[in-house]
Design a protein around this motif. Structure first.
Motif, PDB file in Angstrom:
ATOM      1  N   LEU A  95       0.883  -1.354   0.129  1.00 23.69           N
ATOM      2  CA  LEU A  95      -0.083  -0.042   0.128  1.00 23.69           C
ATOM      3  C   LEU A  95       0.844   1.447   0.055  1.00 23.69           C
ATOM      4  CD1 LEU A  95      -2.912   1.289   0.294  1.00 23.69           C
ATOM      5  CD2 LEU A  95      -2.685   1.081   2.592  1.00 23.69           C
ATOM      6  N   ALA A  96       1.993   1.070   0.709  1.00 21.48           N
ATOM      7  CA  ALA A  96       2.803   2.488   0.916  1.00 21.48           C
ATOM      8  C   ALA A  96       3.456   2.560  -0.476  1.00 21.48           C
ATOM      9  CB  ALA A  96       3.704   2.184   2.009  1.00 21.48           C
ATOM     10  N   ASP A  97       3.971   1.321  -1.101  1.00 23.72           N
ATOM     11  CA  ASP A  97       4.512   1.609  -2.456  1.00 23.72           C
ATOM     12  C   ASP A  97       3.621   2.173  -3.399  1.00 23.72           C
ATOM     13  OD1 ASP A  97       7.068   0.907  -3.675  1.00 23.72           O
ATOM     14  OD2 ASP A  97       5.937  -0.671  -4.871  1.00 23.72           O
ATOM     15  N   LEU A  98       2.415   1.905  -3.418  1.00 29.26           N
ATOM     16  CA  LEU A  98       1.499   2.245  -4.467  1.00 29.26           C
ATOM     17  C   LEU A  98       1.361   3.660  -4.320  1.00 29.26           C
ATOM     18  CD1 LEU A  98      -0.539   2.073  -6.896  1.00 29.26           C
ATOM     19  CD2 LEU A  98      -2.278   1.079  -5.031  1.00 29.26           C
ATOM     20  N   CYS A  99       1.118   4.156  -3.247  1.00 27.77           N
ATOM     21  CA  CYS A  99       0.840   5.432  -2.672  1.00 27.77           C
ATOM     22  C   CYS A  99       2.096   6.087  -3.195  1.00 27.77           C
ATOM     23  CB  CYS A  99       0.732   5.422  -1.097  1.00 27.77           C
ATOM     24  SG  CYS A  99       0.224   7.370  -0.456  1.00 27.77           S
ATOM     25  N   GLY A 100       3.503   5.801  -3.016  1.00 29.85           N
ATOM     26  CA  GLY A 100       4.460   6.456  -3.322  1.00 29.85           C
ATOM     27  C   GLY A 100       4.600   6.789  -5.115  1.00 29.85           C
TER      28      GLY A 100
END
Length: 118
Positions: A95-100
């Motif tokens: 989720l953090a990777d996609l947001c970034g």
């Protein structure tokens, strides 16, 4: 803002999923408030180990575009063993990777729009 439409956000999410060979079933791109236009492109993410409603949306604060993750409130707690916590951690990492990734694409789109306007 050049990134605030469902079609653009959906294309970025497809690129992300294709580049990382991620199962696309955990991500959906909806029209925010179900109205097309500058407020669309809500990215809903299903966590595999928590039934918390989770989504990523673009927020503009003080003229700065930022993608933010929202975790909706839960009515009940939940218990996980060590393996479940590890899976949830992997979900949150993705989720953090996609947001970034969405943040990077947004910054590039804004830079491209600024360059084209000159």
């Amino acid at each position: 803002m050049p990134y605030r439409n469902q079609a653009t956000v959906a294309a970025w999410v497809r690129d992300y999923l294709d580049d990382r060979r991620v199962d696309p079933s955990f991500v959906s791109v909806l029209e925010k408030d179900f109205t097309p236009g500058p407020e669309s492109g809500l990215v809903v993410v299903a966590l595999s180990n928590a039934s918390t409603v989770t989504y990523i949306q673009p927020i503009v604060t003080d003229g700065q575009a930022r993608w933010m993750v929202t975790f909706e409130p839960r009515t009940e707690g939940f218990d996980l063993d060590a393996a479940g916590v590890a899976r949830l951690s992997a979900d949150l990492s993705a989720l953090a990777d996609l947001c970034g990734y969405l943040q990077e694409r947004t910054e590039q789109a804004i830079a491209d729009a600024s360059t084209a306007a000159v």
